[in-house]
Enzyme design. Structure first.
Site, PDB file in Angstrom:
ATOM      1  N   HIS A  46      34.792 -36.259 -47.862  1.00  0.00           N
ATOM      2  CA  HIS A  46      35.693 -36.141 -46.716  1.00  0.00           C
ATOM      3  C   HIS A  46      35.048 -35.438 -45.526  1.00  0.00           C
ATOM      4  CE1 HIS A  46      39.048 -37.835 -48.823  1.00  0.00           C
ATOM      5  NE2 HIS A  46      39.030 -36.917 -49.757  1.00  0.00           N
ATOM      6  N   ARG A  71      29.450 -32.677 -53.129  1.00  0.00           N
ATOM      7  CA  ARG A  71      30.486 -33.627 -53.547  1.00  0.00           C
ATOM      8  C   ARG A  71      30.111 -34.989 -52.979  1.00  0.00           C
ATOM      9  NH1 ARG A  71      36.990 -33.225 -52.729  1.00  0.00           N
ATOM     10  NH2 ARG A  71      36.485 -33.302 -50.503  1.00  0.00           N
ATOM     11  N   ASP A  85      18.133 -35.501 -56.322  1.00  0.00           N
ATOM     12  CA  ASP A  85      16.735 -35.558 -55.890  1.00  0.00           C
ATOM     13  C   ASP A  85      16.513 -34.711 -54.643  1.00  0.00           C
ATOM     14  OD1 ASP A  85      16.245 -37.304 -57.959  1.00  0.00           O
ATOM     15  OD2 ASP A  85      16.213 -39.106 -56.691  1.00  0.00           O
ATOM     16  N   GLU A 147      42.256 -34.838 -60.216  1.00  0.00           N
ATOM     17  CA  GLU A 147      43.051 -34.639 -59.006  1.00  0.00           C
ATOM     18  C   GLU A 147      44.192 -35.650 -58.859  1.00  0.00           C
ATOM     19  OE1 GLU A 147      40.591 -35.154 -55.522  1.00  0.00           O
ATOM     20  OE2 GLU A 147      39.245 -36.536 -56.564  1.00  0.00           O
ATOM     21  N   ASP A 173      45.318 -34.043 -53.408  1.00  0.00           N
ATOM     22  CA  ASP A 173      45.501 -35.353 -54.029  1.00  0.00           C
ATOM     23  C   ASP A 173      46.441 -35.272 -55.225  1.00  0.00           C
ATOM     24  OD1 ASP A 173      44.117 -37.532 -52.708  1.00  0.00           O
ATOM     25  OD2 ASP A 173      42.281 -36.421 -53.078  1.00  0.00           O
TER      26      ASP A 173
END
Length: 262
Positions: A46, A71, A85, A147, A173
């Site tokens: 987001h 995230r 990575d 969520e 959520d």
């Protein structure tokens, strides 16, 4: 060289306190990381952040000693592996609703034989050291988001997946799927019971329960048993700080009765 400090905090029974980044800036990431948080997460779901901005943000955080998390925008092995990575020590995977989705998240975080992460830790070999490969499967933290109502219903199946290290609840959520307005907290018992169910399941399966929120909710969440707890976000701190500073000065700048100053 960087390391993942979260398992040591949890081994002692502590709560790891975190900050949240949604602004695509290496400098603001550096400021937040030096604030003393145990972990700081770059939000590519987001937040206004893409991969080209993620790398300098991780570089900006490197001198702080905080554990960098990312995230990812979705449960997809390509972006999970690429974020690892780049130097993330943990991945938060959104919208994990089933055991199969949890298994996919774990597999993307682990090298064979524990998963199918592709080898190529270009920056991680530098930020974590040349022994990164030998450490990665043990040190990378796989965090799945519970969520939704469906995920809460399936939480025992989700947290029993080998390799799921922590759960991260998304209250907004979760609220929406429970028929409530989005928010970091709710007075409704159905919301409270959902949190209790997840914490209880995590305890029984030796998985760390975590949750999004703010400084107001964080104290309560720790009391409820959560041990991966968001305390503040860059956007929230910036917005509240700007409003508070202006509120201190605004009264003296308002028009007053008397002669006008030209």
């Amino acid at each position: 060289m960087s390391e993942n400090s979260l398992p040591a905090i949890w081994a002692l029974g502590g709560a790891a306190l975190g900050g949240w980044l949604t602004i695509p800036s290496s400098f603001s990431a550096e400021i937040m990381a030096h604030g003393g948080f145990d972990w700081v997460c770059v939000d590519m779901q987001h937040g206004m952040i893409d991969f080209s901005q993620l790398v300098p943000m991780l570089q900006g955080m490197a001198s702080s000693g905080t554990t960098p998390l990312v995230r990812v925008p979705r449960n997809e092995p390509g972006i999970i592996g690429k974020s690892l990575d780049a130097g993330a020590w943990g991945i938060i995977v959104p919208m994990v609703n089933t055991r199969q989705e949890a298994e996919a998240a774990v597999a993307a975080c682990r090298y064979a034989p524990l998963g199918h992460r592709s080898y190529g830790p270009l920056r991680a070999n530098i930020s974590a050291g040349s022994d990164y490969f030998a450490r990665a499967n043990n040190e990378v933290t796989c965090i799945v988001m519970v969520e939704t109502r469906e995920a809460v219903d399936n939480v025992d199946d989700i947290v029993s997946v080998p390799g799921v290290d922590a759960v991260y609840m998304g209250p907004a959520d979760l609220s929406v799927t429970l028929g409530l307005p989005p928010g970091p907290d709710q007075p409704d018992q159905v919301f409270t019971k959902a949190l209790e169910r997840v914490v209880d399941s995590c305890r029984r399966h030796h998985v760390v329960p975590g949750i999004a929120g703010n400084a107001v909710t964080a104290v309560r969440r720790i009391e409820q048993g959560f041990r991966l707890v968001e305390v503040a976000s860059d956007v929230g701190l910036l917005g509240r700080g700007a409003a508070a500073a202006l509120a201190q000065v605004r009264p003296g700048a308002d028009p007053v009765a008397g002669p006008a100053y030209l």
